[in-house]
Design an enzyme around this catalytic site. Structure first.
Site, PDB file in Angstrom:
ATOM      1  N   SER A  46       1.105  -1.331   0.086  1.00 32.49           N
ATOM      2  CA  SER A  46       0.069  -0.050  -0.164  1.00 32.49           C
ATOM      3  C   SER A  46       0.813   1.255  -0.046  1.00 32.49           C
ATOM      4  O   SER A  46       0.285   2.216   0.075  1.00 32.49           O
ATOM      5  CB  SER A  46      -0.935   0.009   1.295  1.00 32.49           C
ATOM      6  OG  SER A  46      -0.112  -0.082   2.459  1.00 32.49           O
ATOM      7  N   THR A 167      -1.304   3.713   4.810  1.00 31.80           N
ATOM      8  CA  THR A 167      -0.424   4.650   4.329  1.00 31.80           C
ATOM      9  C   THR A 167       0.781   4.606   5.453  1.00 31.80           C
ATOM     10  O   THR A 167       0.544   4.003   6.585  1.00 31.80           O
ATOM     11  CB  THR A 167      -0.964   6.157   4.615  1.00 31.80           C
ATOM     12  OG1 THR A 167      -1.890   6.247   3.788  1.00 31.80           O
ATOM     13  CG2 THR A 167       0.048   7.085   4.340  1.00 31.80           C
ATOM     14  N   THR A 185       2.141   6.958   0.111  1.00 31.19           N
ATOM     15  CA  THR A 185       1.191   5.640  -0.126  1.00 31.19           C
ATOM     16  C   THR A 185       0.929   5.553  -1.669  1.00 31.19           C
ATOM     17  O   THR A 185       1.175   6.434  -2.502  1.00 31.19           O
ATOM     18  CB  THR A 185      -0.201   6.177   0.586  1.00 31.19           C
ATOM     19  OG1 THR A 185      -1.164   4.955   0.175  1.00 31.19           O
ATOM     20  CG2 THR A 185      -1.030   7.329  -0.084  1.00 31.19           C
ATOM     21  N   ARG A 195      -6.754   9.813  -9.248  1.00 32.64           N
ATOM     22  CA  ARG A 195      -7.421   9.744  -8.077  1.00 32.64           C
ATOM     23  C   ARG A 195      -6.191  10.239  -7.062  1.00 32.64           C
ATOM     24  O   ARG A 195      -5.217   9.644  -6.921  1.00 32.64           O
ATOM     25  CB  ARG A 195      -8.167   8.827  -7.759  1.00 32.64           C
ATOM     26  CG  ARG A 195      -8.810   8.920  -6.277  1.00 32.64           C
ATOM     27  CD  ARG A 195      -7.797   8.357  -5.072  1.00 32.64           C
ATOM     28  NE  ARG A 195      -8.350   8.186  -3.741  1.00 32.64           N
ATOM     29  CZ  ARG A 195      -7.756   7.893  -2.841  1.00 32.64           C
ATOM     30  NH1 ARG A 195      -6.473   7.845  -2.755  1.00 32.64           N
ATOM     31  NH2 ARG A 195      -8.312   7.918  -1.457  1.00 32.64           N
ATOM     32  N   THR A 218      -3.970   7.967   7.981  1.00 30.55           N
ATOM     33  CA  THR A 218      -3.962   6.751   7.160  1.00 30.55           C
ATOM     34  C   THR A 218      -5.372   5.985   7.060  1.00 30.55           C
ATOM     35  O   THR A 218      -6.346   6.435   7.857  1.00 30.55           O
ATOM     36  CB  THR A 218      -3.224   5.758   7.795  1.00 30.55           C
ATOM     37  OG1 THR A 218      -3.366   4.693   6.911  1.00 30.55           O
ATOM     38  CG2 THR A 218      -3.692   5.306   9.204  1.00 30.55           C
ATOM     39  N   GLY A 219      -5.816   5.525   5.951  1.00 33.40           N
ATOM     40  CA  GLY A 219      -7.260   5.017   5.706  1.00 33.40           C
ATOM     41  C   GLY A 219      -7.851   5.616   4.493  1.00 33.40           C
ATOM     42  O   GLY A 219      -7.006   5.893   3.411  1.00 33.40           O
TER      43      GLY A 219
END
Ligand code: GLY
Length: 308
Positions: A46, A167, A185, A195, A218-219
């Site tokens: 990731s 991330t 990330t 994106r 993060t997420g």
């Protein structure tokens, strides 16, 4: 001196950051070198060029860094072939007046600055991307031939947010009490080309101010972008909330969005000032934060409070 991060791989990043600080390095050095450890790790899917590709099978990377002393910040977004995007972001922070540079332009600057380039190494990921793309295109065709109608797109988006989106982020405070935050990330797995998530955007995925502290997220980046989560966190530190209180307030705000939209967005945040760290997450039961402070023998990793 202090270092904070998140996720299991954050331990490796934090150890590197601590090593840099203990050798007399600056917080900028510590954050950059800590994040590079993960950007270059072939096992992390990731972050970096081994990360999941977009739905065309191309890996596009986001990263950003902010210096709390000068409030200078720079993000690079949707950049290809750059082995260490955090290094590109740092070089641009130091050598350009810009705050966000994307795509081809970022790659051109990377070449001009002599930043290390590499190609995406994992053909396995490309196969997965191809399968995912076909699945997504089938979903579009089944739902609406005219294309990206909201409900069709949301179906796709839900699929994308289910795949790993961890991330790497590091906060470091050096012996001069300068605080720096950085993130990096490969973004949402199988994302739409172009994106951009929170990790490249100052105030969303990362923020640092020597006066108050710093935050890293993060997420699912869209939630951090819409709430400017990292900036919100540092503003709350300025109002004298503790890092832990701040982390929970920011996550509660994001949780309200998730509830309203009926989507189990995952979001995690780590907040630090010069003295302590706080962390919280939503819809992320095994979210962990990483912490080290001067005097501690080893970096620690602990579960963060999860709000649902
Ligand atoms: N937080 C990473 C992303 O959404 O791209």
């Amino acid at each position: 001196m202090l270092v904070a991060s998140y996720h299991d791989f954050g331990v490796k990043a934090a150890r590197k950051a601590v090593e840099v600080l203990l050798k007399g390095g600056s917080a900028l050095d510590a954050v950059e070198m800590g994040i590079r450890e993960i950007e270059g790790d072939p096992n992390v899917r990731s972050v970096g060029l081994n990360g999941y590709p977009n739905w065309l099978g191309e890996v596009e990377l986001d990263a950003g860094i902010m210096d709390g002393k000068t409030l200078k910040a720079c993000g690079v977004a949707a950049v290809k072939y750059v082995k260490y995007p955090i290094t590109l972001a740092r070089r641009l922070l130091e050598e350009s007046p810009h705050v966000l540079i994307v795509g081809e332009g970022a790659l051109k600057l990377a070449k001009a600055l002599g930043v290390e380039l590499a190609s995406t190494t994992s053909s396995k990921h490309s196969q997965e991307a191809k399968a995912k793309k076909e699945e997504l295109l089938r979903a579009i065709e089944k739902g609406e031939l005219t294309g990206y109608r909201k409900e069709v797109y949301m179906k796709i988006y839900r699929l994308m947010t289910k795949v790993s989106h961890e991330t790497i982020g590091v906060i470091a405070v050096d012996s001069w009490n300068n605080i720096v935050a950085g993130t990096s990330t490969s973004g949402l797995a199988f994302k739409v080309p172009g994106r951009v998530g929170d990790s490249a955007v100052v105030g969303a995925g990362f923020y640092a101010d020597n006066k108050y502290g710093a935050a890293i997220c993060t997420g699912v980046g869209e939630v951090a972008l819409r709430t400017l989560a990292a900036f919100h966190a540092v503003r709350l530190l300025a109002e004298n909330y503790t890092p832990q209180e701040v982390a929970e307030i920011v996550i509660e705000r994001a949780l309200a969005i998730a509830e309203q939209e009926g989507i189990e967005y995952r979001l995690g945040i780590v907040v630090a000032n010069r003295f302590s760290v706080g962390a919280a997450s939503m819809n992320w039961r095994d979210f962990k934060y990483v912490y080290w402070k001067e005097g501690m023998k080893e970096v620690t990793i602990s579960p963060a409070k999860t709000l649902t």
